[in-house]
Design a protein around this motif. Structure first.
Motif, mmCIF file in Angstrom:
data_model
loop_
_atom_site.group_PDB
_atom_site.id
_atom_site.type_symbol
_atom_site.label_atom_id
_atom_site.label_comp_id
_atom_site.label_asym_id
_atom_site.label_seq_id
_atom_site.Cartn_x
_atom_site.Cartn_y
_atom_site.Cartn_z
ATOM 1 N N HIS A 110 37.063 -0.959 48.004
ATOM 2 C CA HIS A 110 36.403 -2.142 47.439
ATOM 3 C C HIS A 110 37.128 -2.698 46.217
ATOM 4 N N GLY A 111 38.273 -2.114 45.873
ATOM 5 C CA GLY A 111 39.036 -2.613 44.727
ATOM 6 C C GLY A 111 38.395 -2.342 43.384
ATOM 7 N N LEU A 112 37.581 -1.279 43.289
ATOM 8 C CA LEU A 112 36.847 -1.002 42.047
ATOM 9 C C LEU A 112 37.306 0.267 41.346
ATOM 10 N N LEU A 113 38.271 0.974 41.941
ATOM 11 C CA LEU A 113 38.614 2.295 41.410
ATOM 12 C C LEU A 113 39.197 2.220 40.009
ATOM 13 N N ASP A 114 39.998 1.197 39.736
ATOM 14 C CA ASP A 114 40.676 1.120 38.434
ATOM 15 C C ASP A 114 39.713 0.914 37.268
ATOM 16 N N THR A 115 38.573 0.289 37.539
ATOM 17 C CA THR A 115 37.622 0.003 36.447
ATOM 18 C C THR A 115 36.455 0.994 36.389
ATOM 19 N N ALA A 116 36.333 1.861 37.395
ATOM 20 C CA ALA A 116 35.201 2.796 37.433
ATOM 21 C C ALA A 116 35.365 3.896 36.384
ATOM 22 N N LYS A 117 34.231 4.346 35.841
ATOM 23 C CA LYS A 117 34.238 5.412 34.821
ATOM 24 C C LYS A 117 33.693 6.686 35.463
ATOM 25 N N LEU A 118 34.585 7.455 36.095
ATOM 26 C CA LEU A 118 34.180 8.637 36.850
ATOM 27 C C LEU A 118 34.403 9.891 36.010
ATOM 28 N N HIS A 119 33.406 10.776 35.985
ATOM 29 C CA HIS A 119 33.470 11.998 35.177
ATOM 30 C C HIS A 119 33.125 13.195 36.067
ATOM 31 N N ARG A 120 34.080 14.121 36.186
ATOM 32 C CA ARG A 120 33.856 15.310 37.013
ATOM 33 C C ARG A 120 33.054 16.355 36.242
ATOM 34 N N VAL A 121 32.048 16.918 36.896
ATOM 35 C CA VAL A 121 31.209 17.952 36.285
ATOM 36 C C VAL A 121 31.149 19.159 37.211
ATOM 37 N N ASP A 122 30.759 20.298 36.649
ATOM 38 C CA ASP A 122 30.601 21.502 37.459
ATOM 39 C C ASP A 122 29.426 22.312 36.932
ATOM 40 N N GLY A 123 29.306 23.540 37.418
ATOM 41 C CA GLY A 123 28.150 24.359 37.070
ATOM 42 C C GLY A 123 28.069 24.744 35.606
ATOM 43 N N ASN A 124 29.162 24.557 34.859
ATOM 44 C CA ASN A 124 29.155 24.893 33.431
ATOM 45 C C ASN A 124 28.966 23.668 32.538
ATOM 46 N N SER A 125 28.874 22.495 33.140
ATOM 47 C CA SER A 125 28.817 21.257 32.353
ATOM 48 C C SER A 125 27.442 21.063 31.722
#
Length: 552
Positions: A110-125
């Protein structure tokens, strides 16, 4: 609830009274967090609609308060609405590794990846989002990296389960974090927001490994090629299929764009294990010994444009179903898709395939005993059954009563209902705007009930276009009326009917002109009404009638 008032509100914006488009809002004062942003597939009466997403009008109005969207896992009914929602709400998005990998694929398209604010989390976050403090706990589902959220609020802890089951022998070896749930229960949980999808099924949901035994048996005994179809996002089942193929010395080819993308992403992120020489290109499969090949395909729901359905119709460019092929449907039907699946199965039998369409599935959702176990571990004061149709929510509520939740502390909500918590007490507190937004092609929300009504009318009784030219000076008919019919009657066999319709239009216009009525809206309404009455009397049909009046 008054805006900004310091009390906790839980608002389902999707996923209640329905299957799919899951979205839940948590709101306290000037802070909001959203859990999931899913889609659902259109119902039969939504003609031409591609997908349906939640109505986010209320979120857009309060965009400055939204601290993030938290994703439980990577299935479409939990992440599929994101590409449309992030256009209006470019807020931080939190998810586990595989979940964000699948989200990235969608946003890239969709052409939105460059502006997206993605944050990876896990079981310790531990994520601070305004007044909310959010941690996650892993659960079992049909896709790796599935989690629920513990949302710490000024009113207490809320547990949002997401989709879950308790699998004693998970495919990836990661067990549900029962110890975390028990610890929250011991500390005290204000509310549980729980998955109700399988609330009507007794017992425990079988382990995914039981499906692996069946898949292994099929691949071991199949005389020729094995074509296996499942959801493109069911990574655990794809792992079992690939392992069984490797065990029996078969190569694996993949067809269907979504499945190719999901497998590539899962391998890159380490969630899918494949031996280096297992995969072969689809272009090479016709050169291979059929007994040495497994094909993984999309189309387990009989979708008209999916790879398997095109194979069944002999319309796939690269793969033709051969007599002796074994075709396996390794998923259960989504309600509403049964007739499409049955049609595809029938077509596969016609071309000589051996089709296995029962018994190769285990749900990713907990059955009644799983749900009771969750309730017993968490021991919530209040309970909101979500992710299901009303009867599923109602049954889940009954299960909660069985394990000790007070009946008056259970809220079965509709879309937009606000459940308010203040000083440890809860009540139903009004509604916010909520509902559905329909996606048709590139249009988002531009198709509503009026357009759907017109489409339904056109699909049932067709259309008549009446074209007539009037004199600007006298109002007399200069040419026409010409009647064009599409989907109403076969013109060559209905000449008398249409000739009479022509005369009726002429007489109607002549009468109006003699009465000095010249407004086009009045002329069109009179033609539509007179013609509609006549055609219904003659045919018992109500086509859409479009009068087009021109002046010369």
């Amino acid at each position: 609830m008054a805006k900004g008032k310091a009390r906790l509100s839980i608002v389902p914006l999707g996923g209640v009274g329905e299957i799919g488009k899951n979205m839940t809002l948590y709101w306290y004062g000037n802070d909001m967090v959203v859990v999931d942003a899913g889609l659902k597939f259109p119902e039969e009466d939504m003609l031409g609609i591609d997908i349906v997403i939640p109505d986010i009008t209320f979120l857009v109005e309060n965009r400055d308060k939204i601290r993030g969207i938290f994703l439980t896992h990577g299935h479409e009914d939990h992440i599929g609405g994101l590409p449309y929602i992030l256009r209006d709400l470019n807020v931080p998005v939190y998810g586990t590794g595989l979940t964000l990998g699948l989200v990235e694929n969608k946003l890239r398209e969709h052409g939105l990846l460059d502006t997206a604010k993605l944050h990876r989390v896990d079981g310790n976050s531990l994520i601070n989002a305004g007044v909310f403090q959010i941690s996650l706990f892993y659960v079992n589902h049909s896709i790796p990296d599935t989690a629920g959220f513990a949302i710490d609020t000024p009113e207490g802890v809320v547990i949002h389960t997401g989709d879950f089951k308790f699998d004693p022998t998970p495919v990836d070896g990661r067990h549900a974090e029962v110890h975390k749930l028990a610890a929250f229960g011991a500390r005290g949980v204000l509310a549980l927001v729980g998955d109700s999808t399988n609330a009507e099924r007794p017992g425990y949901t079988p382990s995914e490994q039981t499906v692996g035994v069946k898949i292994n048996e099929i691949i071991a005994n199949a005389p020729g090629r094995v074509i296996m179809s499942t959801f493109a996002s069911n990574i655990h089942r794809l792992q079992l299929m690939i392992q069984a193929a490797e065990r029996h010395g078969r190569k694996v080819a993949v067809v269907g764009r979504s499945m190719v993308n999901n497998i590539q992403t899962s391998v890159q992120l380490g969630y899918l294990e494949i031996q280096p020489d297992t995969m072969v290109d689809v272009d090479d499969i016709n050169k291979m010994d059929p007994e040495k090949l497994v094909i993984l395909s999309t189309g387990s729901q009989g979708e008209p444009m999916s790879a398997l359905t095109r194979m069944a119709r002999a319309a796939h460019r690269k793969i033709e179903i051969l007599p002796g092929d074994t075709v396996v449907f390794a998923s259960s039907p989504i309600p509403g898709n049964e007739k499409y699946i049955a049609r595809t199965i029938d077509q596969l039998f016609r071309v000589g395939a051996n089709v296995i369409y029962r018994g190769v599935h285990a749900s990713g959702h907990g059955s009644q005993e799983d749900l009771k176990w969750m309730l017993s571990l968490v021991r919530p004061k209040y309970f909101l059954p979500v992710h299901g149709e009303f009867r599923m929510q109602r049954t889940h509520a009954d299960l909660a009563i069985d394990v000790g939740v007070e009946a008056e502390n259970i809220f079965i909500t509709d879309l937009g209902d606000v459940v308010e918590f203040e000083n440890g007490r809860a009540r139903l507190g009004g509604k916010v705007p909520a509902g559905t937004v329909m996606i048709d092609g590139l249009g988002v929300g531009d198709v509503g009930n009026i357009v759907l009504r017109d489409r339904k009318l056109l699909s049932q009784d067709g259309i008549l276009v009446v074209v007539v030219t009037l004199s600007k000076a006298t109002g007399q008919v200069l040419s026409g009326p010409d009647i064009i019919s599409r989907g109403f009657v076969y013109v060559r066999e209905s000449e008398a009917l249409l000739e009479e319709a022509n005369r009726l239009v002429e007489n109607t216009l002549a009468r109006l002109v003699s009465d000095n009525i010249s407004e086009w809206s009045s002329l069109k309404t009179a033609v539509r009404d007179a013609l509609g009455r006549y055609l219904f009397e003659q045919t018992r049909r109500r086509p859409m009638i479009l009068p087009i009046i021109m002046e010369a």
